[in-house]
Design a protein around this motif. Sequence first.
Motif: not given
Ligand code: AVJ
Length: 345
Positions: A46, A54, A57, A63, A170-172, A175, A217, A224, A227, A263, A296, A298
């Motif tokens: 980011y 993002f 996306i 997505y 957002g399902s953060s 991570n 993804y 993506t 990204f 990822m 990453e 997820s």
């Molecule tokens: C922001 C962590 C919720 O995991 O879906 C989106 C980030 N990475 N596409 C996710 C993300 C690739 C996203 N988050």
Amino acid sequence: MPHAAQHPSRQPQFVQVYHEDQEALRHELTLGLLEPQAHCSPKFLYDALGSRLFEAITELPEYYPTRTEATIFKSHGSAMAQAVPRGATLIDLGAGNCQKASSLFDRFQPQRYVAVDISVDFLRDALECLQRQHPTLEMWGLGVDFSSGLQLPPPIDDLAQGPRLLFYPGSSIGNFTPDQALAFLRTVHAACGLQAGSGLLIGVDLAKDTGVLEAAYDDALGVTAAFNLNLLLHLNRLLQADFRLEDWRHLARYDTVLQRIEMHLQARRSLTVRWRDDQGSARERRFMAGQSLHTENSYKWTIAGFSTLLQQAGFRDPQHWTDDAQRFAVFWAAVSRPSTNGPRF
Ligand code: AVJ
């Protein structure tokens, strides 16, 4: 504007706690690049361009999470408004453009809005704009790295004596590994305070068909991939590194056992990357063709699994709402039941 003078124009206030430490970042990145499986934190996705990618996306047909979460808030907003406390301090974790939280103001009627992000610079424009639309709502921008603690600084902590509504959409949370997610939710539970009725409203992506997940993804437009690859441009600046984008390929794979999308950036040929560490010393790492940098995770959850996690973190009676296809869920979990017959001793 005949009535403008009648509103003593309120202004959002800002508190910056986090201070970026370039050396610490270079140290962290160097350690990760030298591990047998090279890895780096998804936070490095980011930079300014990465944040815009993002946002792109979230508009892709593949997505589904952002769009699905929005439909859940639309269809179940009134039930959520019944569950959450009235007149709360709404604490928005990772607020960014503040759009998701502000769309709930009318329903939730918060007393105060605290937008939290790593830097108040990301919040300033959005909050100033929002303040004009909601001239009587008290607004704060708070710059903290809440992944390493969630202590509210004194002016805000003192003011927020009533119920607190923590918001993490957002399902953060995906991570985090399950262990990290539990530790984080315990921190959030502590940040809710002791006031009855306080709690957490959180969006969580659910485990599902591998094909649906991998398409989300690894989209057909390649947004993506861009990204993910853009992380290398960010590392080139942070580390004076010499990653060449044409040497790397975007990979997204669902691990059905760990229930996570991984990822990676995979080396297309054998190559050596060079950079400078926190001391300014030259470092290098050789990648064989097919080796990768893990960028990453997820994690995807089941309803039962995430309900248990919330309870392990100290929340009680989690409630949830989902879409028809059960792709995504929004959970409400309170710290305790609101007392209906006054304080008990
Ligand atoms: C922001 C962590 C919720 O995991 O879906 C989106 C980030 N990475 N596409 C996710 C993300 C690739 C996203 N988050």
